[in-house]
Design a protein around this motif. Structure first.
Motif, short mmCIF file in Angstrom:
data_model
loop_
_atom_site.label_atom_id
_atom_site.label_comp_id
_atom_site.label_asym_id
_atom_site.label_seq_id
_atom_site.Cartn_x
_atom_site.Cartn_y
_atom_site.Cartn_z
N VAL A 36 0.87 -1.16 0.00
CA VAL A 36 0.00 0.00 0.00
C VAL A 36 0.91 1.22 0.00
CG1 VAL A 36 -1.80 1.24 1.25
CG2 VAL A 36 -1.77 -1.26 1.28
N THR A 37 0.83 2.03 -1.05
CA THR A 37 1.73 3.17 -1.14
C THR A 37 1.19 4.36 -0.36
OG1 THR A 37 0.74 3.78 -3.24
CG2 THR A 37 2.76 2.48 -3.31
N HIS A 38 -0.10 4.63 -0.48
CA HIS A 38 -0.71 5.66 0.35
C HIS A 38 -2.23 5.51 0.35
CE1 HIS A 38 -0.74 7.76 -3.57
NE2 HIS A 38 -1.75 8.45 -3.10
N VAL A 39 -2.86 6.19 1.29
CA VAL A 39 -4.31 6.12 1.46
C VAL A 39 -4.83 7.55 1.56
CG1 VAL A 39 -6.18 5.34 2.96
CG2 VAL A 39 -4.16 3.91 2.67
N ASP A 40 -5.90 7.81 0.82
CA ASP A 40 -6.61 9.10 0.92
C ASP A 40 -7.98 8.84 1.51
OD1 ASP A 40 -4.58 10.61 -0.23
OD2 ASP A 40 -5.33 10.29 -2.27
N VAL A 41 -8.30 9.52 2.61
CA VAL A 41 -9.59 9.37 3.27
C VAL A 41 -10.38 10.65 3.05
CG1 VAL A 41 -10.74 8.95 5.47
CG2 VAL A 41 -8.59 7.85 5.00
N THR A 42 -11.67 10.51 2.70
CA THR A 42 -12.51 11.69 2.54
C THR A 42 -12.73 12.35 3.89
OG1 THR A 42 -14.51 10.36 2.74
CG2 THR A 42 -13.70 10.77 0.51
N ASN A 43 -13.11 13.62 3.89
CA ASN A 43 -13.28 14.37 5.14
C ASN A 43 -14.37 13.79 6.03
OD1 ASN A 43 -11.24 16.17 4.64
ND2 ASN A 43 -12.57 17.62 3.59
N ASP A 44 -15.41 13.19 5.42
CA ASP A 44 -16.48 12.61 6.22
C ASP A 44 -16.20 11.16 6.61
OD1 ASP A 44 -16.80 11.42 3.78
OD2 ASP A 44 -18.90 11.98 3.52
N LEU A 45 -15.04 10.63 6.26
CA LEU A 45 -14.59 9.27 6.59
C LEU A 45 -15.50 8.18 6.00
CD1 LEU A 45 -13.46 9.70 10.29
CD2 LEU A 45 -12.07 9.75 8.24
N ARG A 46 -16.18 8.48 4.92
CA ARG A 46 -17.04 7.48 4.27
C ARG A 46 -16.26 6.60 3.30
NH1 ARG A 46 -22.47 7.31 6.13
NH2 ARG A 46 -22.77 9.29 7.15
N PHE A 47 -15.22 7.15 2.67
CA PHE A 47 -14.47 6.41 1.66
C PHE A 47 -12.97 6.54 1.92
CE2 PHE A 47 -18.44 7.66 -0.33
CZ PHE A 47 -18.91 6.44 -0.81
#
Length: 136
Positions: A36-47
């Motif tokens: 896993v190189t990196h993870v982007d989380v949406t501000n509402d933590l839904r995705f």
């Protein structure tokens, strides 16, 4: 939501998914040489968009993503167990092209014929200045 909290949650998801890929998923489509190189989380933590890179040249990236998508429910459940958030983010797996892009840039730089020699010093110019000083 603060950026630092989002960043911490992204890093934790990265650790959890990396561990799951290495030790818990038994699907042969999921390579052990993936990371896993990196993870982007949406501000509402839904995705949570999880970027994957596979270092095995014989492994097809599309089949790896398909294997992870088939285990998406299990991965989401494990994230929910370990993070204890109000909402467990839905994982979205994507291929990370940054490694291939970096290798391409490296090839381009390697193909350039750049000389890193020291600048040439004109020995005759230096010796003529010395003789001018001596004549005075």
């Amino acid at each position: 939501m603060s950026v630092s909290r989002n960043k911490k949650i992204s890093e934790e998801i990265k650790k959890i998914v990396s561990h799951i890929m290495m030790f818990e998923i038994k699907d042969p489509r999921v390579s052990k040489l993936a990371s896993v190189t990196h993870v982007d989380v949406t501000n509402d933590l839904r995705f949570a968009t999880i970027y994957i890179s596979v270092f095995d040249p014989n492994h097809n990236m599309e089949t790896h993503i398909d294997g992870l998508n088939s285990a998406k429910g299990f991965i989401r459940k494990e994230i929910g167990k370990k993070l204890k958030l109000h909402y467990t983010p839905e994982p979205i797996f994507k291929q990370d092209h940054s490694v291939e892009h970096g290798m391409h840039i490296n090839e381009i730089l390697g193909s350039l014929d750049i000389k890193h020699d020291e600048p040439e010093v004109d020995v005759d110019a230096e010796s003529s200045e010395d003789t001018v000083d001596e004549e005075e």
